[in-house]
Enzyme design. Structure first.
Site, PDB file in Angstrom:
ATOM      1  N   LYS A 281       0.839  -1.201   0.000  1.00 58.60           N
ATOM      2  CA  LYS A 281       0.000   0.000   0.000  1.00 58.60           C
ATOM      3  C   LYS A 281       0.876   1.255   0.000  1.00 58.60           C
ATOM      4  O   LYS A 281       0.589   2.232  -0.705  1.00 58.60           O
ATOM      5  CB  LYS A 281      -0.908   0.004   1.234  1.00 58.60           C
ATOM      6  CG  LYS A 281      -1.915  -1.132   1.304  1.00 58.60           C
ATOM      7  CD  LYS A 281      -3.048  -0.921   0.340  1.00 58.60           C
ATOM      8  CE  LYS A 281      -4.215  -1.880   0.611  1.00 58.60           C
ATOM      9  NZ  LYS A 281      -3.849  -3.306   0.595  1.00 58.60           N
ATOM     10  N   ILE A 282       1.944   1.235   0.773  1.00 61.39           N
ATOM     11  CA  ILE A 282       2.834   2.402   0.853  1.00 61.39           C
ATOM     12  C   ILE A 282       3.526   2.633  -0.489  1.00 61.39           C
ATOM     13  O   ILE A 282       3.658   3.768  -0.959  1.00 61.39           O
ATOM     14  CB  ILE A 282       3.871   2.210   1.975  1.00 61.39           C
ATOM     15  CG1 ILE A 282       3.158   2.105   3.333  1.00 61.39           C
ATOM     16  CG2 ILE A 282       4.870   3.375   1.989  1.00 61.39           C
ATOM     17  CD1 ILE A 282       4.067   1.708   4.471  1.00 61.39           C
TER      18      ILE A 282
END
Length: 550
Positions: A281-282
């Protein structure tokens, strides 16, 4: 556990003052009853049948008599609450003499086997003894009790002789010798030695905590990442998905602590204890500037309504679910036809929904605080009073969500009823427009502090949320740190305290033990009169409020 630890015990427990909360009372009561004892619900006509009267360590005798509605103490064992918690901990009935309550007077302050007093920095310590305000001397006019290291009052000659002397904290050996000199039993001295050793070991372990030491408080180099992850975290909270919520909360904290701006995927892989899914996600945020999951959730109708309705003051997840179930599609619809289940406070929150969403400029917070403080000092009639605005205002933010004012009296005289009078005056001058919650008088207060929640408005301004809290001086530093925040800063400290066997709150840090599946909170806390003392306890360099905005 031996189910008959408290066999034959008929105990009456006095709580709600002196640092002994009603919650702790209820837990202790339940455990005593589970283990063969009987809890008496009121004094009434049963004083003669009491075997044990359990009171707060800091309980003044007049307060006890007032609670008992009698002029004399009962002929039974009068013990502090630690007698019960230690008996549960050791699975055997402890000696009452070891936990005997001692009344306060000007030359005798009860000692605690577990209290640790840190040095007071540039601040005269409060007096936990019942004397008129006019008798409270300056620091240089004090001498310290040989056992408790607390100030006691000398006559004028002694005060003059001690004027240039700086009081010294006695060593533990001196404390034990003082106990012996006062004709205390050798067994008691041994008990105090054992207990001090145990508690010193537990409190000293706090200083091994190095998580905060190397961090650059107040500097979030990665807001471009954390702001989006926090949106996802909030959505999972609305969906009551606690597992994912806590996972993202942890990830946000780790990324905020990262000492430099994250711009490359390789940096993400080097962050310890962040799972592979969150790492992806990052990396997606780094590559696209957003998250598809967040954008998709924004479009989910139910989530949008939960988020919107949850911003009505006093309306939580359950009430939001009810509103959605009744077919409401917007706050405007609720305003047009409010459902009958909304209480008065929720209706006030609904009425000022848009105004409460507006951030409050610092200048406005300062003006409201000045008015409240000025009126409070007028009502205090010469008693020294401190008032400060906490929350994001104290952390240096340009705007605030509400006005949160914390007060304390420098003397230790009771302040019950003071907040009620203050609120009445603030109504009269028009600053306060609505009262939501107030706990001031003893019948509705759970602790020694008083609190008010309501609505304030300056002339020509918007309606603003206003909280006013008054804490006893002995809790003030803990309350100041708690209400200053940030939420993440407080959460991290509470987590660490819990991992070491303590419970951290706005009133101190307390030993916590598990008994029969219940958490029993001890009453002993480190005495800290300044935030600097609290940082010293945790083994950290002092951080300004602005540096705690993590």
């Amino acid at each position: 556990m031996n189910e008959s630890i408290f066999q034959g015990v008929r105990a009456l427990i006095l709580s709600g003052f002196g640092g002994f909360t009603n919650i702790s009372r209820d837990i202790i009561s339940k455990n005593i009853e589970k283990n063969g004892g009987v809890i008496l619900k009121s004094s009434g006509e049963i004083l003669s049948s009491i075997t044990h009267l359990i009171v707060p360590r800091d309980a003044p005798i007049l307060k006890i008599l007032e609670k008992l509605k009698t002029k004399e103490l009962p002929q039974c064992h009068i013990v502090i609450q630690d007698w019960a918690t230690e008996s549960l901990k050791h699975k055997a009935l402890c000696s009452e003499d070891q936990f005997k309550w001692q009344p306060y007077n000007e030359t005798n302050k009860p000692t605690s086997s577990t209290d640790i007093t840190l040095p007071v920095k540039n601040k005269e310590p409060p007096q936990f003894i019942d004397v008129p305000v006019t008798k409270i001397p300056k620091k240089n006019d004090m001498t310290f009790h040989s056992i408790s290291n607390q100030p006691i009052f000398d006559d004028e000659n002694t005060a003059a002789n001690n004027e240039q002397k700086e009081p010294q904290k006695p060593s533990f050996e001196e404390m034990v010798n003082a106990i012996k000199e006062e004709e205390q039993a050798e067994e008691l001295a041994k008990f105090i030695n054992d207990q001090n050793k145990k508690m010193n070991e537990r409190y000293s372990s706090l200083k091994q905590y190095t998580y905060f030491k190397a961090k650059s408080y107040g500097i979030n180099h990665n807001e471009h990442i954390t702001s989006i992850l926090e949106q996802l975290m909030n959505y999972y909270e609305l969906l009551k998905d606690k597992g994912r919520m806590f996972a993202y909360r942890y990830a946000v904290a780790k990324i905020k602590d990262y000492p430099q701006k994250i711009t490359e995927p390789e940096q993400v892989k080097g962050i310890n204890k962040i799972g592979a899914k969150i790492q992806k996600k990052i990396i997606e945020i780094l590559e696209t500037g957003t998250l598809r999951r967040v954008e998709a959730m924004k479009e989910q109708g139910r989530l949008k309504l939960l988020d919107e309705f949850g911003k009505i003051w006093g309306v939580g997840p359950s009430a939001s679910d009810k509103l959605i179930g009744l077919g409401y599609k917007s706050v405007a619809q609720i305003k047009q036809n409010p459902p009958s289940f909304l209480n008065e406070n929720q209706r006030i929150g609904l009425e000022f929904y848009e105004e409460f969403l507006n951030r409050i400029p610092r200048a406005e917070v300062q003006r409201i605080t000045e008015i409240v403080e000025g009126l409070a000092k007028e009502l205090a009639k010469g008693r020294e009073l401190t008032a400060i605005s906490c929350g994001s205002y104290r952390r240096g933010k340009e705007t605030c969500g509400d006005v949160d004012i914390l007060m304390t009296f420098e003397d230790m005289e009771p302040h019950q009823g003071f907040l009620t009078k203050l609120i009445q005056k603030l109504f009269e001058i028009g600053l306060i427009t609505h009262q939501l919650v107030i706990s001031d008088e003893e019948v509705v207060r759970k602790h020694d502090n008083s609190s008010f929640e309501g609505v304030a408005m300056l002339p020509g301004g918007l309606h603003r949320r206003l909280d006013i809290k008054i804490y006893p001086r002995k809790f003030y530093a803990w309350a100041l740190m708690h209400f200053t925040g940030s939420a993440q800063f407080n959460r991290s400290l509470r987590w660490f305290a819990k991992s070491k066997g303590f419970r951290l709150s706005d009133e101190g840090i307390f030993p916590a033990i598990r008994s029969n599946g219940e958490t029993v909170i001890g009453s002993s806390s480190v005495v800290c009169y300044t935030e600097e003392d609290i940082f010293q306890l945790f083994g950290m360099p002092y951080k300004t409020p602005e540096e705690r905005d993590i």
